[in-house]
Scaffold this motif. Structure first.
Motif, short mmCIF file in Angstrom:
data_model
loop_
_atom_site.label_atom_id
_atom_site.label_comp_id
_atom_site.label_asym_id
_atom_site.label_seq_id
_atom_site.Cartn_x
_atom_site.Cartn_y
_atom_site.Cartn_z
N ARG A 27 5.55 5.62 -4.28
CA ARG A 27 5.84 4.76 -5.45
C ARG A 27 5.64 3.26 -5.31
O ARG A 27 5.60 2.68 -6.42
N GLU A 28 5.80 2.90 -4.17
CA GLU A 28 5.77 1.10 -3.87
C GLU A 28 4.70 1.04 -3.19
O GLU A 28 4.56 -0.39 -2.65
N ARG A 29 3.53 1.83 -3.37
CA ARG A 29 2.27 1.46 -2.48
C ARG A 29 1.79 0.08 -3.01
O ARG A 29 1.26 -0.89 -2.04
N ASP A 30 1.57 -0.24 -4.34
CA ASP A 30 1.07 -1.39 -4.84
C ASP A 30 1.97 -2.68 -4.52
O ASP A 30 1.22 -3.71 -4.35
N ALA A 31 3.08 -2.68 -4.00
CA ALA A 31 3.96 -3.69 -3.66
C ALA A 31 3.98 -3.98 -2.08
O ALA A 31 4.60 -4.83 -1.76
N CYS A 32 3.01 -3.03 -1.39
CA CYS A 32 3.21 -2.91 0.03
C CYS A 32 1.86 -3.37 0.72
O CYS A 32 0.94 -3.29 0.17
N SER A 33 2.08 -3.95 1.88
CA SER A 33 1.23 -4.42 2.79
C SER A 33 0.18 -3.52 3.07
O SER A 33 -1.13 -3.95 3.31
#
Length: 360
Positions: free
Chosen positions: A336-342
């Motif tokens: 769920r946090e892929r877009d905010a992840c490096s």
């Protein structure tokens, strides 16, 4: 991975800047219009004649600002439309030889500041343009002149310059106080609070002392500074001491970025001795961040996948890897946090990436 350099054919005599667009979109001397497209690529026409570019579609190239090198048979996508990760590589020379250098320096230099200036003036509105090397300030006069002219003509543009901070001196203070430099951030590495350790990591005696001199110059000029520290085995246990040093001596910086290692360049051949598995032991990193932030220094984490960072510090992990060289492990698909992840660098060891993540 997005290719930034593509095969290209042009009959021009020397390198030039072009902005690519569809037929009817031309409104400037640098605009090249699309006249044909096939399975190999797209062909454009402009003031320098025809340029045929392979390896990308017209849709992918639409709006890109490129430098065409006829002799080299290539086109460099200097400013990709819609990207927030456009960076100018102004030189491959450097005066340091860092243990983990991601782009080992070369002895030669090709001066392309005039072309970079033309390209920057064509940038999309509100662009933040990175400047990197090598060491850009080896050509400080050319660099500052180019940025000043661009910033003077384009009040909507900002620069972020990666520099080792070895070449600023008292004579720069007045120049850097110019209001235009309010739109320039200097990204400067410091690897340890101990001069001996910092100098050993960057491969240059006296580098730490010279860096302190430059930091004093930048502070007097009111410059915007992002400190950068790459995490390696040599400095991980010294991070809390470095945090204390930054809080005491360099509190004027805007932010301190702690960066995970990139598996390329010198680091690739020294991976086993340099890489720190922060997921296995985050304690010295967490202690350093806490010390810095408690004393008013903002900190952030670059190149740390969010699921590998303990919850207390996870919010500091930025999506820092440029879009053209970023990838995710297969296990990241439902996160769920892929877009905010490096995510990971394209060249990060696959087995290590797959074993180190879990969807959030």
């Amino acid at each position: 991975m997005i290719r930034l350099t593509l095969p290209a054919m042009s009959d021009a005599e020397r390198p030039y800047v072009a902005r690519l667009g569809r037929t009817g979109s031309s409104n400037g001397v640098h605009d090249f219009e699309l006249i044909g497209e096939d399975v190999d690529g797209a062909t454009y026409v402009g003031r320098n004649g025809l340029v045929a570019i392979d390896g990308a579609t017209a849709a992918e190239l639409e709006g890109d600002v490129i430098i065409v090198d006829p002799a080299g048979g290539r086109a460099e996508r200097i400013l990709r439309r819609g990207s927030t990760h456009n960076t100018l590589l102004v030189t491959e020379r450097c005066d340091q030889l860092c243990l983990m250098c991601s782009q080992p320096p070369k002895k030669t230099h090709v001066d392309r500041f005039a072309l970079f200036e033309e390209a920057c003036l064509l940038a999309e509105p509100g662009s933040l343009i990175g400047v990197s090397g090598g060491e850009p300030t080896l050509y400080k006069s050319d660099l500052l002149g180019m940025m000043e002219r661009v910033l003077g003509e384009r009040s909507d543009i900002e620069f972020h310059v990666l520099t080792n901070g070895q070449f600023f001196d008292d004579a720069d203070v007045v120049r850097l106080r110019d209001p235009r430099y309010g739109r320039v951030t200097w990204g400067i590495p410091v690897y340890a609070a101990e001069a001996v350790l910092h100098d050993r990591i960057v491969g240059k005696d006296g580098a730490f002392d010279r860096l302190e001199t430059s930091m004093a110059v930048l502070a007097r000029a009111g410059a915007r500074i992002e400190l950068r520290t790459v995490l390696i085995a040599d400095n991980v246990q010294a991070l809390p001491i470095l945090a204390s040093y930054i809080a005491r001596r360099l509190r004027f910086v805007e932010v301190w970025s702690i960066m995970q290692l990139e598996h390329i360049g010198f680091a690739r051949t020294r991976w086993a001795s340099l890489f720190v598995d922060h997921a296995a032991d985050f304690a010295p990193i967490g202690e350093a961040i806490d010390q810095a932030m408690l004393r008013g220094v903002r900190a952030q984490l670059f190149n740390f996948p969010r699921c590998t960072v303990p919850v207390a510090w996870r919010g500091l992990a930025r999506a820092s890897i440029s879009d053209w060289k970023r990838r995710y492990a297969d296990a990241c698909s439902p996160c769920r946090e892929r877009d905010a992840c490096s995510g990971f660098f394209e060249w990060h060891p696959t087995e290590q990436a797959e074993a180190g993540v879990r969807p959030l």
